[in-house]
Design a protein around this motif. Structure first.
Motif, PDB file in Angstrom:
ATOM      1  N   ILE A 243       3.298  -6.400  -5.254  1.00 20.71           N
ATOM      2  CA  ILE A 243       1.989  -6.756  -5.391  1.00 20.71           C
ATOM      3  C   ILE A 243       0.899  -5.707  -5.028  1.00 20.71           C
ATOM      4  CG2 ILE A 243       0.350  -8.548  -4.110  1.00 20.71           C
ATOM      5  CD1 ILE A 243       2.558 -10.185  -3.537  1.00 20.71           C
ATOM      6  N   SER A 244      -0.067  -5.566  -5.984  1.00 16.91           N
ATOM      7  CA  SER A 244      -1.040  -4.596  -5.728  1.00 16.91           C
ATOM      8  C   SER A 244      -1.560  -4.759  -4.426  1.00 16.91           C
ATOM      9  CB  SER A 244      -1.959  -4.740  -6.904  1.00 16.91           C
ATOM     10  OG  SER A 244      -3.184  -3.684  -6.838  1.00 16.91           O
ATOM     11  N   LEU A 245      -2.022  -3.527  -3.807  1.00 19.70           N
ATOM     12  CA  LEU A 245      -2.682  -3.672  -2.648  1.00 19.70           C
ATOM     13  C   LEU A 245      -4.339  -4.177  -2.674  1.00 19.70           C
ATOM     14  CD1 LEU A 245      -1.622  -0.366  -0.766  1.00 19.70           C
ATOM     15  CD2 LEU A 245      -0.936  -2.679  -0.259  1.00 19.70           C
ATOM     16  N   ASN A 246      -4.765  -4.257  -3.829  1.00 20.46           N
ATOM     17  CA  ASN A 246      -6.051  -4.683  -4.052  1.00 20.46           C
ATOM     18  C   ASN A 246      -6.245  -6.197  -3.725  1.00 20.46           C
ATOM     19  OD1 ASN A 246      -6.957  -2.347  -5.287  1.00 20.46           O
ATOM     20  ND2 ASN A 246      -6.506  -3.048  -7.351  1.00 20.46           N
ATOM     21  N   GLU A 247      -4.991  -6.937  -3.494  1.00 20.07           N
ATOM     22  CA  GLU A 247      -5.107  -8.419  -3.096  1.00 20.07           C
ATOM     23  C   GLU A 247      -5.016  -8.508  -1.660  1.00 20.07           C
ATOM     24  OE1 GLU A 247      -2.188 -10.935  -4.972  1.00 20.07           O
ATOM     25  OE2 GLU A 247      -2.330  -9.942  -7.167  1.00 20.07           O
ATOM     26  N   PHE A 248      -4.924  -7.202  -1.082  1.00 24.59           N
ATOM     27  CA  PHE A 248      -4.786  -7.508   0.579  1.00 24.59           C
ATOM     28  C   PHE A 248      -6.208  -6.526   1.135  1.00 24.59           C
ATOM     29  CE2 PHE A 248      -0.544  -7.633  -0.618  1.00 24.59           C
ATOM     30  CZ  PHE A 248      -0.084  -8.853  -0.044  1.00 24.59           C
ATOM     31  N   ARG A 249      -7.158  -6.474   0.157  1.00 24.92           N
ATOM     32  CA  ARG A 249      -8.363  -5.658   0.663  1.00 24.92           C
ATOM     33  C   ARG A 249      -9.014  -6.091   1.874  1.00 24.92           C
ATOM     34  NH1 ARG A 249     -11.667  -4.668  -4.750  1.00 24.92           N
ATOM     35  NH2 ARG A 249     -11.040  -6.899  -5.033  1.00 24.92           N
ATOM     36  N   TYR A 250      -8.836  -7.424   1.965  1.00 22.69           N
ATOM     37  CA  TYR A 250      -9.402  -8.355   3.124  1.00 22.69           C
ATOM     38  C   TYR A 250      -8.618  -7.896   4.313  1.00 22.69           C
ATOM     39  CZ  TYR A 250      -5.541 -11.535   3.279  1.00 22.69           C
ATOM     40  OH  TYR A 250      -4.182 -11.805   3.283  1.00 22.69           O
ATOM     41  N   ASN A 251      -7.419  -7.223   4.385  1.00 19.13           N
ATOM     42  CA  ASN A 251      -6.601  -7.263   5.550  1.00 19.13           C
ATOM     43  C   ASN A 251      -6.325  -5.671   5.454  1.00 19.13           C
ATOM     44  OD1 ASN A 251      -4.982  -7.102   7.570  1.00 19.13           O
ATOM     45  ND2 ASN A 251      -3.337  -8.327   6.714  1.00 19.13           N
ATOM     46  N   PRO A 252      -7.063  -4.560   5.995  1.00 16.76           N
ATOM     47  CA  PRO A 252      -6.736  -3.288   5.747  1.00 16.76           C
ATOM     48  C   PRO A 252      -5.754  -2.944   6.915  1.00 16.76           C
ATOM     49  CG  PRO A 252      -9.005  -3.667   7.180  1.00 16.76           C
ATOM     50  CD  PRO A 252      -8.410  -5.079   6.686  1.00 16.76           C
ATOM     51  N   ASN A 253      -5.234  -3.699   7.699  1.00 12.24           N
ATOM     52  CA  ASN A 253      -4.426  -3.523   8.863  1.00 12.24           C
ATOM     53  C   ASN A 253      -2.970  -3.917   8.378  1.00 12.24           C
ATOM     54  OD1 ASN A 253      -6.346  -2.379  10.473  1.00 12.24           O
ATOM     55  ND2 ASN A 253      -6.699  -4.379  11.179  1.00 12.24           N
ATOM     56  N   LEU A 254      -2.702  -4.019   6.969  1.00 10.66           N
ATOM     57  CA  LEU A 254      -1.470  -4.756   6.428  1.00 10.66           C
ATOM     58  C   LEU A 254      -0.495  -3.741   6.886  1.00 10.66           C
ATOM     59  CD1 LEU A 254       0.046  -6.944   4.841  1.00 10.66           C
ATOM     60  CD2 LEU A 254      -0.394  -5.553   2.888  1.00 10.66           C
ATOM     61  N   ALA A 255       0.764  -4.058   7.417  1.00 14.91           N
ATOM     62  CA  ALA A 255       2.012  -3.042   7.800  1.00 14.91           C
ATOM     63  C   ALA A 255       3.088  -3.712   7.436  1.00 14.91           C
ATOM     64  CB  ALA A 255       1.865  -2.851   9.439  1.00 14.91           C
ATOM     65  N   VAL A 256       4.070  -2.904   7.477  1.00 18.34           N
ATOM     66  CA  VAL A 256       5.543  -3.308   7.060  1.00 18.34           C
ATOM     67  C   VAL A 256       6.011  -4.350   8.073  1.00 18.34           C
ATOM     68  CG1 VAL A 256       7.891  -2.287   6.989  1.00 18.34           C
ATOM     69  CG2 VAL A 256       6.216  -1.221   5.916  1.00 18.34           C
ATOM     70  N   GLY A 257       6.696  -5.306   7.899  1.00 18.45           N
ATOM     71  CA  GLY A 257       7.330  -6.238   8.667  1.00 18.45           C
ATOM     72  C   GLY A 257       6.333  -7.380   8.734  1.00 18.45           C
ATOM     73  N   ASP A 258       5.158  -7.347   8.415  1.00 21.04           N
ATOM     74  CA  ASP A 258       4.094  -8.467   8.181  1.00 21.04           C
ATOM     75  C   ASP A 258       4.632  -9.692   7.331  1.00 21.04           C
ATOM     76  OD1 ASP A 258       2.810  -7.169   9.910  1.00 21.04           O
ATOM     77  OD2 ASP A 258       0.973  -6.684   8.581  1.00 21.04           O
ATOM     78  N   THR A 259       4.441 -10.886   7.782  1.00 19.44           N
ATOM     79  CA  THR A 259       4.578 -11.994   7.063  1.00 19.44           C
ATOM     80  C   THR A 259       3.436 -12.460   6.066  1.00 19.44           C
ATOM     81  OG1 THR A 259       6.491 -12.679   8.378  1.00 19.44           O
ATOM     82  CG2 THR A 259       5.550 -14.293   6.784  1.00 19.44           C
TER      83      THR A 259
END
Length: 754
Positions: A243-259
């Protein structure tokens, strides 16, 4: 009968039902060329409303298959094919749709060549093609068997053995039988077709396995790796999704292990990759939460992003909702920008699933809180009660006052005892004021308030010594068509009617005498303290010119006046301010027949007049203009006597006769139609100068009638009378002689008998 032949028969029957004239052999060839797609419900038909699918038809079939160039004619042909089958039927059979396009472009040769190549192809080549395909298929099955859990291994192997055990079709004995039973899908695609029922059983067997997911399903996934551009998501399937990171722009703190929530777009794309979407999953979940909030009336938090026409755009669960300006607060909002970039609580008041619109309201929350407070206030309201309130809104007709959850209206007439043009002259927004309750309806939903009622009425403070006849001064407050209102003191006005502004009976507009803001002096004509009405007059400050009118303007006196106005029946002449007289149209000229006064005089002209009649009580003067000169008809009476002959010129001719003028004499005569005949039998015309004989002269009605025919007809009548008399004399003489001769003959005859 084979399945292929059943489909061909089905399409042929549909063609006949639609009334289309298509080549059935071409239809059969096109059907065979489509392969196994005709057995799938979603692939068997073409959706005429899906532009993407129509583009695919153009690229894959018209351009690649038929070898046509990409021109606008291709789009026109597709639309024509849709209309041929019927625009009401959205889904068209692909075989019929393609056959119409083939005939439209005359590309039947493409299918003729395909059929020829297929018939001539050696069976060994076909067998050679089938062999590697079977091996590939077996290899694919082996891969599936390795990946599947061991407890289901036997079932998958069983399904595979069934596919392998299918016996090959018997070789045809002739060409037609070979074509009917030929496996076109296997030939074109390079793999052997598997029965749909067996594929369904195979899918069912896979559903119980670990990692099996359905398309369009929203599930939770775990972020297992992050790159500069993408997030790798594990959904416990046989492969991970990207999934492109553009879809997570609202969540800049996205990290490995997140659901995270993801939507399975495709289980496999053309490269075998699992396609996931976090954005679509958020939208689906957001709509579910919005619908739940709307049904349960749950209070939700929203972030106001920006202003828009008529309201604000609010982010609710990631969905852009509309907040109308009227739903922000119970009070009118003057500055919308103060709410931008704020997070507030809202209620979802409307959801439109068809257009994907959401409407929220913050006002609904406030109204719910104020409902109890409003109920308590309304229960205590009484007429005459004085309350404190805040000016909530100002309009052209009044002011709305907030009484603490309940609104009331102070009409513009209840704001001040003085006349005002706009409520803003008295009050300002958010100003605290005391008001009195004047009235309310049965439900107490409409409350009428008053502000001026808290002050003493100005009429009560009016000087008790004022009486009719007194002179007062005041300022012109307002001007109407019928007069002007004069404010003689604060809140006390009197009316000067336009008829009381001047002694002149020729009424004009009040604006001709005064203007708003002028200081004027007037005399009190009527004064009613109970009704609080006062009428004033300005002309009473000057003497009435009609008091000595008999001395100034006696009957028979001559004067010079000014033309003020005229009507169809006469002219109004002003002799002085306040004294007007009427000159009737018949009194304008002795000789000229005036059709309208405007043909004789203009407004503002000076006119000599003579007083003919005087009515002091009725204030009426009857004037005359022609009376200021001698009556020429007195002299004409002798000159134009009956039977007198005069030389004249025809000035005009009508259906009834002609008008004649006589040189320097200012008089016109009328010639009837029967008296216009000349001696030679022709009629006189305009411009003729001939002699006329006077037939009639009426001094009172100024009527002169003449005749040209009478000049020569009278002489003819004299000749006729003389001739008739002579003939009568001759007849009388001959008759007497005959009688004497007869008498003598009788006597002679009598003598002979004796």
């Amino acid at each position: 009968m084979s399945k292929l032949q059943e489909k061909i028969d089905q399409y042929t029957e549909e063609v006949n039902k639609l009334g289309l004239k298509l080549d059935t052999n071409l239809l059969a060839s096109v059907t065979k060329g489509l392969g196994p797609s005709i057995y799938k419900v979603d692939a068997e038909k073409v959706s005429s409303s899906d532009t993407k699918e129509l583009d695919t038809v153009k690229k894959n079939f018209l351009i690649k298959k038929l070898g046509l160039e990409d021109t606008p004619k291709l789009d026109e042909a597709i639309q024509k094919a849709i209309e041929t089958i019927g625009s009401s039927n959205r889904n068209k059979y692909r075989a019929i749709f393609y056959t119409i396009l083939v005939e439209e472009f005359g590309a039947q040769a493409v299918y003729a060549e395909d059929a020829k190549e297929e018939v001539e192809a050696p069976k060994e080549e076909v067998a050679a093609k089938e062999a590697p395909k079977k091996e590939e298929k077996a290899a694919v099955v082996e891969e599936v068997k390795e990946e599947a859990p061991k407890k289901e291994e036997k079932e998958v192997v069983a399904k595979t053995e069934e596919v392998k055990a299918e016996a090959p079709a018997p070789e045809p004995t002739n060409t037609q039988e070979f074509l009917d039973n030929f496996n076109w899908h296997k030939y074109e695609e390079g793999i052997e077709a598997v029965d749909e029922s067996k594929l369904e059983e195979f899918d069912k067997a896979l559903k119980g396995t670990v990692g099996f997911v359905e398309e369009r399903q929203v599930i939770d996934g775990e972020v297992i790796r992050l790159t500069d551009r993408e997030a790798i998501i594990d959904i416990n399937s046989k492969s991970e999704g990207v999934i492109s990171l553009n879809e997570f722009r609202y969540n800049p703190n996205l990290a490995v292990g997140d659901t995270v929530e993801v939507l399975v777009d495709k289980r496999e794309d053309s490269t075998g990759q699992l396609v996931l979407s976090h954005k679509k999953a958020r939208v689906i979940k957001a709509w579910e939460r919005v619908n739940t909030a709307h049904e349960t009336q749950e209070v939700v938090n929203g972030y106001i992003k920006c202003r828009t026409k008529g309201g604000m755009i609010v982010d609710v669960f990631g969905i852009e909702a509309f907040l109308p300006g009227s739903q922000i607060d119970v009070k009118p909002i003057r500055d919308y920008d103060q709410y931008v970039d704020k997070t507030m609580e809202f209620k979802v008041v409307k959801v439109n699933h068809e257009f994907k619109n959401v409407v929220v309201s913050h006002k609904a929350l406030i109204e719910a809180d104020l409902a109890e407070q409003k109920k308590e206030i309304i229960g205590q309201l009484e007429k005459g009660q004085v309350l404190e309130g805040i000016v909530k809104n100002i309009t052209s007709y009044g002011v709305f006052v907030d009484l603490g959850g309940v609104d009331g209206l102070v009409h513009i007439t209840d704001l001040s005892w003085s006349r005002i043009n706009h409520p803003s002259e008295v009050l300002e927004l958010d100003e605290k004021i005391n008001v009195v309750i004047l009235d309310f309806d049965d439900n107490k939903s409409r409350i009428q308030l008053g502000l001026k009622q808290l002050q003493k009425h100005p009429w009560e403070a009016l000087d008790n010594e004022l009486k009719v006849g007194d002179k007062v001064k005041g300022k012109v407050a307002i001007i109407a068509d019928y007069g002007a209102f004069i404010e003689v003191s604060q809140g006390v006005e009197g009316l000067i009617h336009v008829s009381e502004m001047s002694w002149s009976t020729h009424l004009r507009s009040a604006q001709d005498f005064v203007k708003v803001g002028d200081e004027v002096e007037a005399v009190i004509l009527t004064l009613d303290r109970e009704e609080r009405k006062m009428s004033l007059g300005m002309k009473q400050l000057h003497p009435d010119p009609w008091t000595d009118v008999t001395t100034k303007y006696p009957v028979g006196s001559k004067h010079t006046g000014t033309v003020r106005n005229y009507t169809n029946f006469g002219v109004f002449v002003e002799l002085e301010e306040g004294i007007d007289g009427l000159v009737y149209i018949s009194d304008l000229s002795w000789t000229t027949k005036v059709k309208h006064p405007s043909d004789f005089v203009k407004v503002g002209d000076k006119l000599e007049v003579e007083v003919l009649e005087l009515d002091v009580e009725g204030r009426k003067l009857n004037l005359g203009h022609k009376q200021t000169t001698e009556n020429p008809w007195d002299a004409y009476e002798d000159k134009f006597s009956i039977d007198s002959v005069h030389a004249g010129e025809v000035t005009s001719v009508t259906d009834k006769g002609a008008l004649v003028s006589f040189g320097d004499d200012d008089v016109e005569a009328f010639v009837p139609q029967r008296h216009m005949e000349k001696e030679d039998g022709s009629k006189i015309v305009k411009g003729d100068k001939v002699d006329f004989k006077v037939l009639e002269f009426n001094k009172e009605y100024r009527r002169l009638v003449v005749s040209h025919t009478a000049n020569f007809r009278e002489q003819e009548e004299k000749t006729v009378r003389a001739t008739k008399k002579k003939m009568d004399d001759n007849i009388e003489k001959s008759t007497l002689g005959d009688i004497s001769a007869l008498a003598a003959l009788k006597d002679k005859m009598d003598a002979d008998k004796k």
